[in-house]
Design a protein around this motif. Structure first.
Motif, PDB file in Angstrom:
ATOM      1  N   UNK A 214      13.169  25.621 -74.438  1.00  0.00           N
ATOM      2  CA  UNK A 214      13.877  25.554 -75.719  1.00  0.00           C
ATOM      3  C   UNK A 214      15.159  24.743 -75.597  1.00  0.00           C
ATOM      4  N   UNK A 215      15.887  24.918 -74.496  1.00  0.00           N
ATOM      5  CA  UNK A 215      17.119  24.155 -74.291  1.00  0.00           C
ATOM      6  C   UNK A 215      16.786  22.676 -74.093  1.00  0.00           C
ATOM      7  N   UNK A 216      15.738  22.407 -73.322  1.00  0.00           N
ATOM      8  CA  UNK A 216      15.324  21.024 -73.101  1.00  0.00           C
ATOM      9  C   UNK A 216      14.975  20.352 -74.427  1.00  0.00           C
ATOM     10  N   UNK A 217      14.316  21.076 -75.312  1.00  0.00           N
ATOM     11  CA  UNK A 217      13.959  20.540 -76.615  1.00  0.00           C
ATOM     12  C   UNK A 217      15.203  20.188 -77.439  1.00  0.00           C
ATOM     13  N   UNK A 218      16.247  21.031 -77.330  1.00  0.00           N
ATOM     14  CA  UNK A 218      17.487  20.761 -78.059  1.00  0.00           C
ATOM     15  C   UNK A 218      18.135  19.463 -77.575  1.00  0.00           C
ATOM     16  N   UNK A 219      18.097  19.244 -76.265  1.00  0.00           N
ATOM     17  CA  UNK A 219      18.671  18.024 -75.699  1.00  0.00           C
ATOM     18  C   UNK A 219      17.881  16.810 -76.168  1.00  0.00           C
ATOM     19  N   UNK A 220      16.553  16.905 -76.091  1.00  0.00           N
ATOM     20  CA  UNK A 220      15.712  15.774 -76.494  1.00  0.00           C
ATOM     21  C   UNK A 220      15.841  15.460 -77.979  1.00  0.00           C
ATOM     22  N   UNK A 221      16.116  16.509 -78.775  1.00  0.00           N
ATOM     23  CA  UNK A 221      16.250  16.315 -80.221  1.00  0.00           C
ATOM     24  C   UNK A 221      17.651  15.839 -80.610  1.00  0.00           C
ATOM     25  N   UNK A 222      18.565  15.779 -79.655  1.00  0.00           N
ATOM     26  CA  UNK A 222      19.922  15.330 -79.948  1.00  0.00           C
ATOM     27  C   UNK A 222      20.816  16.402 -80.535  1.00  0.00           C
ATOM     28  N   UNK A 223      20.356  17.655 -80.562  1.00  0.00           N
ATOM     29  CA  UNK A 223      21.187  18.738 -81.102  1.00  0.00           C
ATOM     30  C   UNK A 223      22.229  19.211 -80.096  1.00  0.00           C
ATOM     31  N   UNK A 224      21.966  18.954 -78.833  1.00  0.00           N
ATOM     32  CA  UNK A 224      22.918  19.228 -77.764  1.00  0.00           C
ATOM     33  C   UNK A 224      23.122  17.939 -76.988  1.00  0.00           C
ATOM     34  N   UNK A 225      24.379  17.509 -76.853  1.00  0.00           N
ATOM     35  CA  UNK A 225      24.685  16.290 -76.100  1.00  0.00           C
ATOM     36  C   UNK A 225      24.899  16.662 -74.637  1.00  0.00           C
ATOM     37  N   UNK A 226      23.970  16.267 -73.783  1.00  0.00           N
ATOM     38  CA  UNK A 226      24.050  16.583 -72.360  1.00  0.00           C
ATOM     39  C   UNK A 226      24.853  15.503 -71.625  1.00  0.00           C
ATOM     40  N   UNK A 227      25.894  15.939 -70.920  1.00  0.00           N
ATOM     41  CA  UNK A 227      26.694  15.042 -70.092  1.00  0.00           C
ATOM     42  C   UNK A 227      26.465  15.460 -68.648  1.00  0.00           C
ATOM     43  N   UNK A 228      25.663  14.696 -67.920  1.00  0.00           N
ATOM     44  CA  UNK A 228      25.355  15.064 -66.540  1.00  0.00           C
ATOM     45  C   UNK A 228      26.352  14.421 -65.576  1.00  0.00           C
ATOM     46  N   UNK A 229      26.319  14.855 -64.342  1.00  0.00           N
ATOM     47  CA  UNK A 229      27.155  14.309 -63.275  1.00  0.00           C
ATOM     48  C   UNK A 229      28.644  14.281 -63.653  1.00  0.00           C
ATOM     49  N   UNK A 230      29.085  15.331 -64.341  1.00  0.00           N
ATOM     50  CA  UNK A 230      30.468  15.398 -64.808  1.00  0.00           C
ATOM     51  C   UNK A 230      31.250  16.383 -63.944  1.00  0.00           C
ATOM     52  N   UNK A 231      32.232  15.876 -63.234  1.00  0.00           N
ATOM     53  CA  UNK A 231      33.094  16.696 -62.372  1.00  0.00           C
ATOM     54  C   UNK A 231      34.415  16.929 -63.092  1.00  0.00           C
ATOM     55  N   UNK A 232      34.747  18.172 -63.387  1.00  0.00           N
ATOM     56  CA  UNK A 232      35.956  18.490 -64.141  1.00  0.00           C
ATOM     57  C   UNK A 232      37.149  18.633 -63.189  1.00  0.00           C
ATOM     58  N   UNK A 233      38.213  17.886 -63.492  1.00  0.00           N
ATOM     59  CA  UNK A 233      39.428  17.955 -62.690  1.00  0.00           C
ATOM     60  C   UNK A 233      40.508  18.808 -63.334  1.00  0.00           C
ATOM     61  N   UNK A 234      40.529  18.860 -64.672  1.00  0.00           N
ATOM     62  CA  UNK A 234      41.563  19.654 -65.336  1.00  0.00           C
ATOM     63  C   UNK A 234      41.204  19.829 -66.804  1.00  0.00           C
ATOM     64  N   UNK A 247      38.021  14.454 -66.113  1.00  0.00           N
ATOM     65  CA  UNK A 247      37.373  14.460 -64.809  1.00  0.00           C
ATOM     66  C   UNK A 247      36.758  13.122 -64.493  1.00  0.00           C
ATOM     67  N   UNK A 248      35.603  13.187 -63.816  1.00  0.00           N
ATOM     68  CA  UNK A 248      34.916  11.981 -63.374  1.00  0.00           C
ATOM     69  C   UNK A 248      33.420  12.107 -63.648  1.00  0.00           C
ATOM     70  N   UNK A 249      32.861  10.986 -64.077  1.00  0.00           N
ATOM     71  CA  UNK A 249      31.417  10.929 -64.276  1.00  0.00           C
ATOM     72  C   UNK A 249      30.891   9.667 -63.623  1.00  0.00           C
ATOM     73  N   UNK A 250      29.986   9.853 -62.670  1.00  0.00           N
ATOM     74  CA  UNK A 250      29.446   8.727 -61.904  1.00  0.00           C
ATOM     75  C   UNK A 250      30.583   7.898 -61.304  1.00  0.00           C
ATOM     76  N   UNK A 251      31.583   8.623 -60.788  1.00  0.00           N
ATOM     77  CA  UNK A 251      32.716   8.046 -60.069  1.00  0.00           C
ATOM     78  C   UNK A 251      33.696   7.306 -60.972  1.00  0.00           C
ATOM     79  N   UNK A 252      33.505   7.403 -62.296  1.00  0.00           N
ATOM     80  CA  UNK A 252      34.423   6.781 -63.240  1.00  0.00           C
ATOM     81  C   UNK A 252      35.179   7.864 -63.998  1.00  0.00           C
ATOM     82  N   UNK A 253      36.433   7.583 -64.370  1.00  0.00           N
ATOM     83  CA  UNK A 253      37.221   8.550 -65.140  1.00  0.00           C
ATOM     84  C   UNK A 253      36.523   8.844 -66.463  1.00  0.00           C
ATOM     85  N   UNK A 254      36.548  10.113 -66.865  1.00  0.00           N
ATOM     86  CA  UNK A 254      35.886  10.516 -68.102  1.00  0.00           C
ATOM     87  C   UNK A 254      36.618  11.713 -68.696  1.00  0.00           C
TER      88      UNK A 254
END
Length: 406
Positions: A214-234, A247-254
């Protein structure tokens, strides 16, 4: 448990009721729930724990409104060894009548971890300006559609974490978004893909697998925006009462701006009350040393847990044990069935039934998923750590096939 009573469990009643407890309840004329029904947390309390506490065998032995705040040995701190094993335990207990001290022959700490969540930041720490952003950050499993509805309705919520607590919250938020315009949802995870949440069609707990689907379906439908590889710094205060998660996402500031942040990053044991106990804890997951190698997600990436009991739960402190979710330290995927068998084994040991204590039978429903791995510095998936008994190969292969370790 009442604090997450609004959450439906993915385990049916037939794997939530302990056999010994069922015998006591049956004698008392208990009307057992339907075996395959999925209860809410509040049902587990009202339909199981309360009737169990009222059985003649237990009613006079349970003390309510009491909280253990410290455990030691009578007349001994942790540095004293002479005659230590024969000294009774000393428990400092805070209750309705103030603080008292009680003696005990043995101690089983099954106090859980729900009240001590992991830090929101990738470092494991709390935000530097924790007090300033406290009103914008909630604990895992908020009552999105009930008492906490106004906190989320018409707002942007960031859910942080890749476990089933996050999944439950995402599903409730999606329902709220359908009902309340302006409600938006972002989901941030450190991993390349939240495969442990998305699950597998091979999950032996059907509702757990359906939760992930069900969660996967929400992501595929665009109802939940998935941000992967996100490291939170503050997490910092932002304009209009919002917060900025940096933080950082794929080694870039985000960064992500949100009205509310749900900290669903898991839990850790409260060890402060055990400062005077001699413990043997793994330096990584803070589980009993002998148990840690069976559950450490860095080594054992599947949902399978091998049978374990008193030997794996023992500490250098004689007659002291940590059981239940707290025995897993910071490791995930604990099920009630595990705790029941742990306590059964410990109880046999304390009763002198040493042979029975070591006949441990624990068969848990597998997830069908074999990876919770983090990406390497270049953003690729690492090869799963090898350990005797693991047969998954790479996490990518496991995710693709739905297979798991033997």
């Amino acid at each position: 448990m009442q604090s997450w009573g609004h959450t439906r469990l993915f385990s049916p009643w037939d794997v939530l009721v302990d056999e010994a407890a069922a015998r006591l309840l049956d004698t008392a004329g208990w009307d057992a729930p339907a075996a395959k029904r999925l209860p809410y947390g509040r049902d587990l309390v009202a339909d199981y724990l309360v009737p169990l506490s009222e059985t003649p065998e237990l009613a006079t032995r349970i003390r309510y409104d009491s909280r253990v705040t410290a455990v030691s040995r009578q007349g001994m701190d942790r540095t004293r060894s002479n005659n230590r094993a024969s000294a009774p335990f000393l428990l400092r207990v805070h209750g309705a009548n103030g603080t008292t001290e009680q003696l005990a022959r043995a101690v089983i700490d099954a106090s859980g971890t729900y009240s001590t969540p992991n830090g929101l930041l990738s470092s494991g720490l709390q935000p530097a300006a924790a007090a300033e952003v406290a009103e914008n950050i909630t604990h895992a499993l908020p009552d999105v559609l009930g008492t906490d509805r106004s906190q989320f309705a018409g707002k942007h919520t960031l859910v942080v974490g890749a476990g089933h607590s996050a999944a439950n919250t995402l599903l409730k938020l999606a329902q709220l978004a359908d009902e309340t315009p302006g409600t938006t949802i972002t989901w941030a995870v450190r991993s390349v893909s939240p495969v442990r949440v998305f699950g597998s069609e091979n999950d032996e707990l059907a509702a757990r697998g359906q939760l992930g689907t069900a969660v996967h379906d929400l992501v595929r439908a665009g109802k939940v925006a998935l941000v992967d590889r996100f490291e939170i710094d503050d997490v910092r205060p932002a304009a209009n009462g919002r917060v900025e998660v940096v933080g950082r996402r794929r080694r870039e500031a985000a960064s992500i701006e949100a009205d509310v942040v749900v900290n669903a990053t898991g839990f850790r044991p409260n060890l402060d009350i055990l400062r005077e106990m001699r413990l043997s804890l793994d330096e990584i997951v803070e589980a009993p040393t002998q148990l840690a190698s069976l559950i450490d997600p860095n080594l054992h990436s599947c949902g399978t847990v091998y049978p374990h009991g008193v030997d794996e739960l023992a500490h250098p402190e004689p007659n002291f044990y940590i059981a239940g979710m707290k025995s897993y330290g910071r490791a995930p995927t604990f099920l009630l069935l595990t705790g029941y068998e742990q306590v059964r084994s410990i109880a046999d040991e304390l009763a002198g039934n040493k042979e029975a204590a070591r006949i441990v039978q624990l068969v848990l429903p597998e997830t069908g998923v074999c990876s919770t791995a983090l990406p390497t510095s270049d953003g690729t998936l690492p090869v799963a750590a090898a350990r005797e008994g693991d047969s998954c190969g790479t996490p990518a292969a496991a995710a693709a096939t739905g297979s798991c370790c033997s």
